[in-house]
Design a protein around this motif. Structure first.
Motif, short mmCIF file in Angstrom:
data_model
loop_
_atom_site.label_atom_id
_atom_site.label_comp_id
_atom_site.label_asym_id
_atom_site.label_seq_id
_atom_site.Cartn_x
_atom_site.Cartn_y
_atom_site.Cartn_z
N ALA A 6 0.84 -1.21 0.00
CA ALA A 6 0.00 0.00 0.00
C ALA A 6 0.87 1.26 0.00
O ALA A 6 0.60 2.21 -0.73
N LEU A 7 1.90 1.27 0.82
CA LEU A 7 2.80 2.43 0.86
C LEU A 7 3.53 2.61 -0.47
O LEU A 7 3.74 3.74 -0.92
N ASP A 8 3.90 1.51 -1.10
CA ASP A 8 4.57 1.57 -2.39
C ASP A 8 3.65 2.17 -3.45
O ASP A 8 4.08 3.01 -4.25
N ARG A 9 2.40 1.77 -3.45
CA ARG A 9 1.43 2.32 -4.40
C ARG A 9 1.23 3.82 -4.19
O ARG A 9 1.17 4.60 -5.12
N ARG A 10 1.12 4.21 -2.94
CA ARG A 10 0.91 5.63 -2.63
C ARG A 10 2.15 6.45 -2.98
O ARG A 10 2.05 7.58 -3.45
N SER A 11 3.31 5.88 -2.76
CA SER A 11 4.54 6.55 -3.15
C SER A 11 4.58 6.75 -4.66
O SER A 11 5.02 7.79 -5.15
N GLY A 12 4.08 5.77 -5.38
CA GLY A 12 4.01 5.89 -6.84
C GLY A 12 3.08 7.01 -7.27
O GLY A 12 3.37 7.73 -8.23
N LEU A 13 1.97 7.18 -6.55
CA LEU A 13 1.05 8.27 -6.87
C LEU A 13 1.71 9.63 -6.61
O LEU A 13 1.56 10.56 -7.41
N LEU A 14 2.44 9.73 -5.51
CA LEU A 14 3.16 10.97 -5.21
C LEU A 14 4.14 11.29 -6.33
O LEU A 14 4.20 12.43 -6.82
N HIS A 15 4.88 10.30 -6.74
CA HIS A 15 5.86 10.50 -7.81
C HIS A 15 5.18 10.93 -9.11
O HIS A 15 5.63 11.87 -9.78
N ARG A 16 4.09 10.30 -9.45
CA ARG A 16 3.36 10.66 -10.66
C ARG A 16 2.81 12.09 -10.59
O ARG A 16 2.86 12.83 -11.58
N MET A 17 2.30 12.48 -9.44
CA MET A 17 1.78 13.84 -9.28
C MET A 17 2.91 14.85 -9.46
O MET A 17 2.76 15.85 -10.17
N MET A 18 4.04 14.58 -8.84
CA MET A 18 5.16 15.51 -8.94
C MET A 18 5.65 15.60 -10.39
O MET A 18 5.96 16.70 -10.87
N GLU A 19 5.70 14.49 -11.07
CA GLU A 19 6.10 14.51 -12.48
C GLU A 19 5.09 15.29 -13.31
O GLU A 19 5.46 16.07 -14.19
N CYS A 47 -3.45 9.42 3.02
CA CYS A 47 -4.52 10.03 2.24
C CYS A 47 -5.70 9.07 2.06
O CYS A 47 -5.52 7.87 1.85
N ARG A 48 -6.90 9.64 2.10
CA ARG A 48 -8.13 8.86 1.90
C ARG A 48 -8.64 8.94 0.47
O ARG A 48 -9.69 8.40 0.16
N TYR A 49 -7.90 9.61 -0.40
CA TYR A 49 -8.39 9.85 -1.76
C TYR A 49 -7.52 9.20 -2.83
O TYR A 49 -7.39 9.73 -3.93
N THR A 50 -6.97 8.05 -2.54
CA THR A 50 -6.09 7.40 -3.52
C THR A 50 -6.84 7.02 -4.80
O THR A 50 -6.28 7.12 -5.89
N ARG A 51 -8.08 6.60 -4.68
CA ARG A 51 -8.86 6.24 -5.88
C ARG A 51 -9.04 7.47 -6.77
O ARG A 51 -8.81 7.42 -7.98
N GLU A 52 -9.43 8.58 -6.18
CA GLU A 52 -9.63 9.81 -6.94
C GLU A 52 -8.33 10.28 -7.58
O GLU A 52 -8.30 10.71 -8.73
N ARG A 65 -9.55 19.44 -10.71
CA ARG A 65 -10.22 18.57 -9.73
C ARG A 65 -9.29 18.12 -8.61
O ARG A 65 -9.71 17.96 -7.48
N TRP A 66 -8.03 17.92 -8.92
CA TRP A 66 -7.07 17.42 -7.94
C TRP A 66 -6.97 18.33 -6.72
O TRP A 66 -6.71 17.87 -5.62
N ARG A 67 -7.20 19.61 -6.92
CA ARG A 67 -7.13 20.56 -5.79
C ARG A 67 -8.18 20.26 -4.72
O ARG A 67 -7.98 20.55 -3.56
N GLY A 68 -9.29 19.67 -5.12
CA GLY A 68 -10.37 19.38 -4.20
C GLY A 68 -10.14 18.16 -3.33
O GLY A 68 -10.74 18.03 -2.27
N PHE A 69 -9.27 17.26 -3.74
CA PHE A 69 -9.05 16.05 -2.95
C PHE A 69 -7.62 15.87 -2.46
O PHE A 69 -7.37 15.10 -1.55
#
Length: 82
Positions: A6-19, A47-52, A65-69
């Motif tokens: 789960a932490l690895d997936r969330r870390s991947g989302l962080l990386h994608r957002m930053m990119e 974060c509770r909004y990983t799906r979004e 939309r990302w600003r809202g979640f």
């Protein structure tokens, strides 16, 4: 799913957002002795909004939309200015 997966997936989302926002991760790691990046990672970890987040990233839209979640919205805005 294990905690580490789960932490690895969330870390991947962080990386994608930053990119997606063109944030230089190395520069971000040097801001305030790395506290901005570690705080962003911590926010993503709980974060509770990983799906979004994943859906928004997968959509390739340029809407705001990302600003809202996203709990890191303000932080990403600051880091984009580096």
């Amino acid at each position: 799913m294990t905690l580490f997966a789960a932490l690895d997936r969330r870390s991947g989302l962080l990386h994608r957002m930053m990119e997606r926002f063109g944030i230089d991760i190395e520069k971000a790691a040097r801001v305030a002795l790395g506290t901005q990046l570690s705080n962003a990672a911590r926010s993503c970890a709980f974060c509770r909004y990983t799906r979004e987040c994943r859906q928004w990233l997968d959509s390739d839209t340029d809407d705001d939309r990302w600003r809202g979640f996203c709990p890191n919205a303000q932080r990403f805005e600051r880091l984009r200015q580096l």
